[in-house]
Design an enzyme around this catalytic site. Structure first.
Site, short mmCIF file in Angstrom:
data_model
loop_
_atom_site.label_atom_id
_atom_site.label_comp_id
_atom_site.label_asym_id
_atom_site.label_seq_id
_atom_site.Cartn_x
_atom_site.Cartn_y
_atom_site.Cartn_z
N HIS A 178 0.85 -1.20 0.00
CA HIS A 178 0.00 0.00 0.00
C HIS A 178 0.87 1.24 0.00
CE1 HIS A 178 -3.47 2.53 0.84
NE2 HIS A 178 -2.66 3.20 1.63
N ASP B 124 -15.09 2.69 7.78
CA ASP B 124 -14.07 3.63 7.32
C ASP B 124 -14.59 4.47 6.16
OD1 ASP B 124 -11.33 4.77 6.93
OD2 ASP B 124 -11.58 3.75 5.02
N ARG C 42 -14.76 12.84 7.39
CA ARG C 42 -13.50 13.55 7.64
C ARG C 42 -13.18 14.50 6.50
NH1 ARG C 42 -9.52 8.96 7.91
NH2 ARG C 42 -7.96 10.61 8.06
N SER D 24 -7.51 4.30 9.37
CA SER D 24 -8.27 4.22 8.12
C SER D 24 -7.55 3.29 7.12
CB SER D 24 -8.40 5.64 7.55
OG SER D 24 -8.80 5.62 6.22
N LYS E 297 -8.58 -1.08 6.12
CA LYS E 297 -8.81 -1.64 4.78
C LYS E 297 -7.81 -2.75 4.47
CE LYS E 297 -8.85 2.58 3.19
NZ LYS E 297 -9.31 3.93 3.41
#
Ligand code: URA
Length: 439
Positions: free
Chosen positions: A82, A161, A168, A183, A187
């Site tokens: 990621h 989320d 947010r 967050s 995921k």
């Protein structure tokens, strides 16, 4: 348990219990807690923070609020990757097939671009026919037969989320370290991989502008991942300058193909070797040095390119575009000329990402259409010398009326100076369960 009391507790800087956090996340997901109370809580977190136990509890609560992906139908150690997002970051298109070519299964769900950052799914969709949505059985079957599949994120993962992130976004509560960490990790944990490699960007084109903040984010995310039973590591990498030579979907796919063939820009190639090498390391494929060597070899022997080709073919993409990249439609091009002689001393990379968006390559809000053919080619980057009147970049756009303003904004994002700028390393640190190395 009243939401009012939880807001009050956080406002006073006290730590919430796991049970309180679970109740709050579930209550909000089910619509029992209104947006105004959740917003107040999120703002209190921005000021008071959350400790690692609270951040982990928030992460796990959000991860379990939706489907938990079960990848046990895929053989081998599954390693996810990621990136916290940046400009010109097309590393998934390169590092994932490199890792797959070295024998680790890559079953990866990626996102779309938003704001100044690009997204892997948009880039893949610029290959005509490529399917980013697959039934689970086909996704597994492709990974089990060729070793890699890259698809889009399912709407059912970490639903809390999704709802909290949207809130947010409109309440100025995105830039809080525990909220970002929980967050992202919610995921990743829901996506089901056994191990997670994080590329935490740092600099003017990253969420985290300083190295210290990036290291702190990486340490928090690695801590959460390890507590959730996933082997996790993070690289801290430079985003003070765009990565590689292009930003924009089709342009980035072409650059990724060049890189897979060993003809890519030096910075992009180096980072992909480190990302793929660290993925192999997390999967237990040898020492870090051996893994980096294997990753490099997958470019030299063409096996990483072959993996990408096979994946595109299996997912319905038109491989004739890979064989002849001139087939990609690229928008009309306009030069950005240097106003004076000098070294490129700095690039405001977030602003450059915003220019790519103006040209049509990105989206301001979810659901906006993206022009795959638009983008920027960087001719001169930080540290390069440029002569007055030479192109520093080429803009690609179908929005002719945006060219004057885009050019102005691009130039105002550059600092051109007589002084040679200080060189910053591309890879600035590495965080694992064993500790933090800063380079
Ligand atoms: N990316 C995410 O998924 N969440 C954040 O909070 C920030 C970046």
């Amino acid at each position: 348990m009243r939401m009012y009391d939880l807001i009050e507790k956080k406002k006073l800087g006290k730590a919430l219990t796991q049970q309180e956090i679970d109740c709050m996340v579930q209550g909000y997901t089910q619509g029992e807690i209104p947006d105004y109370q959740m917003s107040a809580f999120l703002m209190a977190v921005c000021f008071q923070g959350m400790n690692i136990e609270e951040t982990t509890a928030m992460t796990l609560s959000m991860a379990h609020s939706g489907q938990m992906s079960d990848l046990s139908g895929i053989q081998g150690v599954k390693v996810d990757k990621h990136s916290t997002g940046g400009v010109g970051d097309k590393t998934t298109l390169i590092a994932a097939p490199m890792a797959a070519a070295c024998g680790i299964p890559v079953a990866k769900m990626s996102g779309r671009g938003l704001g100044f950052t690009g997204g892997t799914v948009d880039k893949l969709e610029s290959i005509p026919g490529y399917r980013t949505t697959l039934p689970k059985e086909e996704f597994f079957e492709i990974v089990n037969t060729i070793g890699i599949s890259l698809i889009g994120q399912s709407g059912e993962l970490a639903v809390a989320d999704k709802k909290i992130y949207a809130l947010r976004d409109v309440t100025a509560t995105v830039d809080s370290l525990p909220l970002i960490a929980s967050s992202i990790m919610s995921k990743k944990i829901a996506a089901g991989a056994d191990a997670i490699l994080l590329d935490v960007k740092t600099g003017s084109g990253a969420f985290m502008k300083t190295r210290e903040d990036s290291i702190a984010l990486a340490q928090t995310m690695v801590g959460i991942g390890e507590q959730a039973g996933r082997r996790t590591a993070a690289l801290i990498t430079d985003m003070d300058t765009p990565l590689g030579n292009t930003a924009g979907n089709a342009l980035e796919v072409i650059e990724a193909l060049d890189t897979l063939k060993g003809e890519g820009p030096k910075d992009l190639t180096e980072l992909c070797i480190h990302l793929a090498g660290n993925m192999l390391y997390l999967a237990g494929k040898g020492t870090l040095e051996e893994c980096l060597e294997k990753a490099e070899q997958s470019i030299r022997d063409g096996s990483a390119y072959q993996k990408f080709y096979q994946m595109v073919q299996r997912q319905g993409g038109d491989v004739s575009y890979l064989e002849d990249t001139h087939k990609f439609t690229i928008a009309p091009t306009y030069p950005v000329l240097a106003p004076k002689d000098g070294f490129i001393a700095a690039m405001q990379t977030e602003e450059i990402g915003a220019v790519a968006g103006m040209l049509g390559a990105g989206r301001e809000k979810k659901g906006d259409a993206v022009d795959f053919s638009a983008g920027i080619r960087f001719v001169k980057k930080t540290g390069d010398f440029v002569h007055e009147g030479e192109p520093v970049a080429w803009l690609y756009t179908n929005r002719e009326n945006s060219v004057t303003e885009s050019t102005r904004r691009y130039l105002s994002a550059l600092t051109i100076s007589d002084q040679v700028p200080k060189k910053v390393p591309l890879i600035q640190g590495r965080v694992t369960a064993k500790g933090t190395e800063v380079y």
